[in-house]
Write a protein that holds these residues in place. Structure first.
Motif, PDB file in Angstrom:
ATOM      1  N   ASP A 261      53.133  35.310  43.228  1.00 38.59           N
ATOM      2  CA  ASP A 261      52.339  36.538  43.198  1.00 38.59           C
ATOM      3  C   ASP A 261      53.220  37.761  43.458  1.00 38.59           C
ATOM      4  OD1 ASP A 261      50.268  34.865  42.881  1.00 38.59           O
ATOM      5  OD2 ASP A 261      49.204  35.389  44.720  1.00 38.59           O
TER       6      ASP A 261
ATOM      7  N   VAL B  32      47.973  44.868  36.846  1.00 43.57           N
ATOM      8  CA  VAL B  32      47.779  44.585  35.436  1.00 43.57           C
ATOM      9  C   VAL B  32      47.944  45.867  34.622  1.00 43.57           C
ATOM     10  CG1 VAL B  32      45.279  44.964  35.542  1.00 43.57           C
ATOM     11  CG2 VAL B  32      46.229  43.465  33.780  1.00 43.57           C
TER      12      VAL B  32
ATOM     13  N   GLU C  15      46.086  46.528  28.354  1.00 44.68           N
ATOM     14  CA  GLU C  15      45.771  45.188  27.868  1.00 44.68           C
ATOM     15  C   GLU C  15      44.315  44.827  28.131  1.00 44.68           C
ATOM     16  OE1 GLU C  15      48.442  42.418  29.582  1.00 44.68           O
ATOM     17  OE2 GLU C  15      50.264  43.371  28.800  1.00 44.68           O
TER      18      GLU C  15
ATOM     19  N   ALA D  13      48.487  41.293  37.806  1.00 46.53           N
ATOM     20  CA  ALA D  13      48.477  40.772  36.434  1.00 46.53           C
ATOM     21  C   ALA D  13      48.497  39.246  36.426  1.00 46.53           C
ATOM     22  CB  ALA D  13      49.671  41.317  35.660  1.00 46.53           C
ATOM     23  N   LYS D  14      49.205  38.645  37.399  1.00 44.50           N
ATOM     24  CA  LYS D  14      49.257  37.190  37.524  1.00 44.50           C
ATOM     25  C   LYS D  14      49.029  36.816  38.982  1.00 44.50           C
ATOM     26  CE  LYS D  14      52.287  36.186  33.603  1.00 44.50           C
ATOM     27  NZ  LYS D  14      53.537  35.511  33.159  1.00 44.50           N
ATOM     28  N   LYS D  15      48.376  35.683  39.187  1.00 45.24           N
ATOM     29  CA  LYS D  15      48.000  35.323  40.548  1.00 45.24           C
ATOM     30  C   LYS D  15      47.994  33.809  40.730  1.00 45.24           C
ATOM     31  CE  LYS D  15      44.191  35.748  43.872  1.00 45.24           C
ATOM     32  NZ  LYS D  15      45.114  35.978  45.003  1.00 45.24           N
TER      33      LYS D  15
ATOM     34  N   LYS E 155      46.723  34.244  34.563  1.00 41.69           N
ATOM     35  CA  LYS E 155      46.823  35.588  33.999  1.00 41.69           C
ATOM     36  C   LYS E 155      45.450  36.250  33.969  1.00 41.69           C
ATOM     37  CE  LYS E 155      48.413  37.986  29.820  1.00 41.69           C
ATOM     38  NZ  LYS E 155      48.954  37.806  28.450  1.00 41.69           N
TER      39      LYS E 155
ATOM     40  N   THR F  35      42.558  38.182  32.456  1.00 40.54           N
ATOM     41  CA  THR F  35      42.081  38.377  31.080  1.00 40.54           C
ATOM     42  C   THR F  35      40.674  38.959  31.113  1.00 40.54           C
ATOM     43  OG1 THR F  35      41.204  36.110  31.004  1.00 40.54           O
ATOM     44  CG2 THR F  35      43.453  36.448  30.197  1.00 40.54           C
TER      45      THR F  35
ATOM     46  N   TYR G  86      40.702  35.071  35.734  1.00 38.73           N
ATOM     47  CA  TYR G  86      42.084  34.604  35.834  1.00 38.73           C
ATOM     48  C   TYR G  86      42.150  33.289  35.067  1.00 38.73           C
ATOM     49  CZ  TYR G  86      43.942  38.115  38.987  1.00 38.73           C
ATOM     50  OH  TYR G  86      44.403  39.299  39.515  1.00 38.73           O
TER      51      TYR G  86
ATOM     52  N   CYS H  91      44.283  30.070  33.133  1.00 35.01           N
ATOM     53  CA  CYS H  91      45.482  29.229  33.130  1.00 35.01           C
ATOM     54  C   CYS H  91      45.880  28.933  31.688  1.00 35.01           C
ATOM     55  CB  CYS H  91      45.217  27.927  33.889  1.00 35.01           C
ATOM     56  SG  CYS H  91      46.611  26.770  33.861  1.00 35.01           S
ATOM     57  N   ASP H  92      47.102  29.289  31.316  1.00 39.08           N
ATOM     58  CA  ASP H  92      47.569  29.034  29.951  1.00 39.08           C
ATOM     59  C   ASP H  92      47.754  27.547  29.680  1.00 39.08           C
ATOM     60  OD1 ASP H  92      47.606  31.703  29.266  1.00 39.08           O
ATOM     61  OD2 ASP H  92      49.685  31.997  29.908  1.00 39.08           O
TER      62      ASP H  92
END
Length: 545
Positions: free
Chosen positions: A413, A418, A422, A470-472, A484, A486, A505, A507-508
């Motif tokens: 983190d 963010v 976007e 932006a990421k967590k 991420k 979104t 949030y 997960c890719d």
């Protein structure tokens, strides 16, 4: 000289030796190359070894006392291939078959019959190989080979040369055909093929059709190894009383490996002291080296101690000691990972055998909320003062993974917010006007404090939601990847199961999405109306605060 054999319609003529013109013919019974004297029908190319001709059509095999074995010239089954229960090889020629689906290649049946009848003269010309001396010319096949009798690795003991066509330990050929055992005093136990697939009464493991000592009427079977282990032993780490091999109607931890025994397991047991040893742990190695997890070797210590210095667990047990570091550990704790990534914490967490601390306040495990004894092992993140019991962190293999301490840690983190471009295509303006009702498009809660809005469309965000990371890292997400931020779709939160159109949030890797309310929840929140920290309650939880 000729004879009529039931397997062929024509008389078979005795052939003293094979000339050059027919020297490469195979026996129709065992499939092996015919050499020396044989019987054959030259016209139809049918040949039998003299030994195969003399094989009885029906055999009373000492290793299978339940039924007779009948000799079949073809597959006794309607379909499929035959697998010999002695050699475990597929077979297409003559086979001895029993109605209980026991099958032996003709050569295996005759050879094992010779073993049972103790016709040791047949083994006098077969060389014996000691694997501890003959270390050269060991093929990969031999390394994988198992003794046909006990199904243990062939190279574990002196064995007969494989040139005889069989993988056999010399000691298995010399096994007594009948024994009496303390655990089954009603009848003697006979050395048998385990055609009934009975489980061993001592180790409880299900078995294939290898040799066992068996009482067929009582369906009582013992492995060869289990039948020969002593029923009473003395151990230096339990000197008060002998340990008796017996079935125990309690679930108790083994004093070496710490694994809890199952109900009615056969173990070495002292009923006075409640001291338990697994059968396998009696022969635990005296020295264990695991350079991946500890730089020094560990030696079995012949005394009981109270604490494990690796996991901090309290309880009498037989430890392994590192005399260089002066630490006592459980056998299983020798391989405790040096560094792990625990799903509930964003950083890697190194293992420590003790923790230097100046504070007098006790440390609390961030998983179970119980006190951590910092004089013994735990996982501790010095960046965050995050501590967790070793047993809590490694309880479930899904919760953690071992990491190489020399590898660079990936980003965790950060405070980088963010990029709002976007999230929304237009510029957002900060405002403090809260006179009219407005709803945040991020968390979907009403706006009652400073917020950002779009002058071109009806879009609002809390000031805090506009500054989200932006990421967590999310503590309840098992993937342990950074998620991420979104927006722009309706989704079901994988935690609370509510459908929402707010920020997520995502997960890719596994594509799971979590709403903001769940994503921002602490793993150990405090409530103003309650004095203790709150923990996540699931159906598996055994108690409330």
């Amino acid at each position: 000289m000729s004879l009529q054999h039931f397997s062929h319609q024509h008389p078979l003529v005795f052939i003293a030796s094979h000339g050059h013109e027919i020297e490469k013919v195979n026996c129709s019974a065992c499939g092996e190359l015919v050499s020396g004297s044989s019987f054959g029908c030259v016209e139809f190319g049918f040949y039998l070894h003299k030994q195969c001709v003399e094989a009885p059509a029906e055999m009373n095999h000492p290793f299978h006392r339940n039924h007779n074995l009948n000799l079949f010239t073809r597959n006794p089954y309607l379909a499929g291939t035959i697998i010999c229960d002695f050699s475990r090889k597929t077979w297409e020629n003559f086979v001895y078959h029993c109605s209980c689906n026991l099958d032996f290649h003709i050569k295996c049946a005759l050879f094992s019959h010779s073993i049972a009848e103790k016709k040791n003269v047949e083994f006098q010309d077969i060389s014996r190989i000691d694997p501890s001396i003959n270390t050269g010319n060991v093929t990969e096949e031999l390394k994988k080979a198992e003794c046909f009798a006990c199904r243990k690795p062939l190279l574990d003991s002196i064995y007969f040369s494989p040139n005889c066509g069989f993988y056999l330990h010399a000691k298995c050929v010399d096994l007594p055909a009948e024994i009496n055992h303390l655990f089954h005093q009603e009848h003697p136990l006979f050395l048998q093929f385990n055609s009934q697939r009975l489980s061993c009464k001592i180790c409880q493991k299900p078995q294939g059709p290898e040799f066992v000592y068996c009482c067929s009427p009582c369906k009582f079977a013992l492995h060869i190894q289990c039948a020969t282990i002593p029923t009473k032993i003395n151990q230096p780490f339990h000197r008060k009383h002998p340990l008796i091999l017996q079935s125990v109607d309690e679930c108790l931890p083994c004093q070496i490996c710490q694994e809890t025994t199952n109900l009615n397991d056969f173990v070495y047991f002292c009923s006075i002291c409640k001291f338990v040893l697994h059968i396998r742990c009696v022969s635990s190695p005296l020295i264990i080296e695991d350079k991946l997890h500890h730089e020094h070797s560990f030696t079995l210590f012949p005394r009981q101690v109270l604490y494990c210095d690796a996991c901090g667990t309290l309880g009498n047990y037989v430890p392994y000691i590192c005399s260089t570091c002066g630490i006592f550990v459980h056998k299983n704790c020798i391989s405790v990972p040096r560094v792990i990534k625990f799903y509930r914490h964003q950083h890697r967490i190194p293992h420590t055998y003790f923790l230097d601390q100046n504070e007098s306040e006790p440390w609390e495990c961030r998983f179970c909320l119980e006190e951590v004894n910092t004089e013994h092992g735990s996982y501790f993140c010095s960046k965050c003062n995050y501590i967790v019991h070793v047993k809590c962190a490694t309880k479930n293999s899904r919760w953690y993974y071992e990491v190489d301490s020399t590898e660079t840690e990936e980003a965790t983190d950060s405070d980088e917010p963010v990029d709002l471009r976007e999230i929304h295509p237009h510029n957002l303006i900060l405002s403090g006007d809260i006179r009219d009702f407005k709803q945040c498009h991020g968390c979907l809660l009403p706006i009652d404090t400073s917020y950002c809005y779009c002058s071109q469309c009806d879009f609002f965000l809390h000031k805090a939601c506009a500054a989200l990371r932006a990421k967590k890292h999310i503590w309840f997400h098992y993937c342990q990847k950074l998620l991420k931020l979104t927006s722009g779709c309706i989704f079901q939160c994988c935690m609370c199961k509510y459908f929402t159109s707010g920020f997520a949030y995502t997960c890719d890797k596994c594509k799971e999405r979590f709403c903001l309310r769940c994503s921002l929840l602490s793993d150990m929140p405090k409530c103003e109306g309650h004095e203790h920290r709150l923990r996540r309650f699931t159906g598996e939880s055994k108690e409330l605060c």
